[in-house]
Design a protein around this motif. Structure first.
Motif, mmCIF file in Angstrom:
data_model
loop_
_atom_site.group_PDB
_atom_site.id
_atom_site.type_symbol
_atom_site.label_atom_id
_atom_site.label_comp_id
_atom_site.label_asym_id
_atom_site.label_seq_id
_atom_site.Cartn_x
_atom_site.Cartn_y
_atom_site.Cartn_z
ATOM 1 N N ARG A 113 35.075 37.513 23.769
ATOM 2 C CA ARG A 113 35.188 38.575 24.780
ATOM 3 C C ARG A 113 35.630 39.904 24.199
ATOM 4 N N GLU B 283 40.567 36.639 28.590
ATOM 5 C CA GLU B 283 39.842 36.896 29.842
ATOM 6 C C GLU B 283 40.468 38.024 30.667
ATOM 7 N N PRO C 207 36.283 41.434 30.980
ATOM 8 C CA PRO C 207 35.496 40.684 31.971
ATOM 9 C C PRO C 207 34.119 40.281 31.430
ATOM 10 N N PRO C 208 33.519 39.237 32.008
ATOM 11 C CA PRO C 208 32.275 38.677 31.466
ATOM 12 C C PRO C 208 31.081 39.638 31.490
ATOM 13 N N HIS D 116 33.655 30.482 29.664
ATOM 14 C CA HIS D 116 35.057 30.376 30.085
ATOM 15 C C HIS D 116 35.246 31.375 31.227
ATOM 16 N N ALA D 117 35.610 30.910 32.389
ATOM 17 C CA ALA D 117 35.804 31.850 33.504
ATOM 18 C C ALA D 117 36.761 31.272 34.529
ATOM 19 N N GLU E 224 39.858 31.185 34.206
ATOM 20 C CA GLU E 224 40.900 30.426 33.509
ATOM 21 C C GLU E 224 42.258 31.053 33.802
ATOM 22 N N ASN F 166 35.182 36.366 38.223
ATOM 23 C CA ASN F 166 34.569 36.092 36.921
ATOM 24 C C ASN F 166 33.702 34.829 36.967
#
Ligand SMILES: [Zn+2]
Length: 344
Positions: free
Chosen positions: A145, A176, A180-181, A201-202, A204, A210
């Motif tokens: 990320r 995270e 952000p994704p 991974h979101a 979390e 996310n």
């Protein structure tokens, strides 16, 4: 047979397993000494504190610091290969039938290795592990990320030639809270086009939105952790409607404070509501756990039966990134071993 023994014997599947978080502490110590890395502690029992989280861990950021030393010794092909073989040996000894390893190749390129050297060292370790310990594995390439979106595109492009040769998917991992994704949308669009499977991974340690972005915009078929999905109706609905599998890592979630205490984890509610949950370790060394310990938590904290544990393991077979044919074979093998243990 008593429960602990049964848990030792049941066939297992692991879908969320970071290579650099699962290196034997004694190997990290040995290689660090060999490479003259300055260490504050060289006695194994005390040294472990540098590569394992303690009860006092307060955040995902702090958790991630435990990878620093391991990354120093993972800059050589022979070290990477050895580490992969050893972790497959450890997993095979716990009757793990299939594992999806994951790592960010770029983290092992700081000492001069090329992307190809890193990936091929891992694949070669996986092949040797299969021959020696009869454990099947595949590799998931991680985009970090906090690295640039361009680098994520590079990971996807450079990894393309290994699809079907041991590489099955890409993932997005790391801090995270601050990244952000959607920053990495382009890489995941490309990954989808190239035919990678996708996990992200979101939810979390940060916003449930996310999870929505991961599924809608990054094409995630599986969600790593997904703890925060519980707090948002749309995220929850989307996971259920899309049949998205959730890679749950209980011990890790408490350590990173994704949940404040184990009893607050949504695993039971996810399971009862028919979400395809799978149980994983995240990092066996950093989190000081293994699949048996995670299943024990399911039994002791959440009242799962052995039949429920089997259902969770069959979920993992189904949610794995194996081909349909391979899934069938694995399912048959797992079913057979459960039957021998009288678990239906
Ligand atoms: Zn993870």
């Amino acid at each position: 047979m008593e429960e602990g023994r049964v848990l030792d014997k049941i066939p297992k599947v692991e879908l969320h397993y970071h290579v650099d978080g699962s290196v034997r502490p004694e190997t990290i110590l040995e290689l660090a000494l060999k490479e003259n890395v300055k260490l504050l502690e060289t006695e194994l029992s005390k040294f472990k504190a540098y590569v394992q989280v303690s009860e006092e861990c307060t955040s995902l950021k702090e958790y991630l610091q435990k990878f620093d030393l391991t990354l120093v010794i993972m800059q050589r092909e022979e070290n990477i290969k050895r580490i992969v073989i050893e972790l497959l040996e450890d997993l095979a000894s716990q009757n793990v039938k299939y594992v999806e390893l994951r790592c960010s190749p770029y983290l092992f390129m700081k000492g001069g290795l090329s992307f190809e050297q890193v990936v091929e060292s891992i694949l070669s370790g996986m092949m040797e592990g299969k021959q020696k310990f009869n454990i099947k594995s595949n590799l998931i390439l991680i985009c970090m990320r906090h690295h640039s979106p361009e680098e994520s595109v590079e990971v996807v492009k450079k990894g393309k030639k290994y699809i079907g040769k041991g590489v099955v998917a890409v993932d997005l991992a790391g801090n995270e809270a601050d990244f952000p994704p959607e920053l990495h949308k382009e890489a995941f669009k490309l990954a989808k086009e190239y035919g990678y499977h996708i996990t992200v991974h979101a939810g979390e340690v940060a916003a449930p939105k996310n999870v929505i972005t991961a599924i809608k915009d990054l094409y995630a078929e599986r969600i790593g952790h997904g703890v925060y999905a519980e707090k948002d109706e749309e995220a929850y609905r989307l996971i259920r409607e899309c049949g998205t599998a959730v890679e749950v890592c209980l011990t890790s979630n408490v350590q990173t404070h994704a949940v404040e205490a184990m009893e607050m984890h949504p695993i039971k509610s996810y399971f009862e509501k028919g979400i395809k949950v799978t149980i994983n370790t995240d990092n066996t060394t950093v989190s000081n756990t293994n699949l048996k310990k995670e299943y024990e938590i399911l039994i002791n904290e959440f009242g799962f039966s052995m039949k429920d544990i089997k259902a969770v393991i069959m979920n993992a077979v189904d949610a794995s990134f194996l081909s349909e044919e391979e899934k069938k074979q694995l399912a048959a093998e797992v079913e057979k071993e459960f039957k021998l243990l009288n678990i239906q």
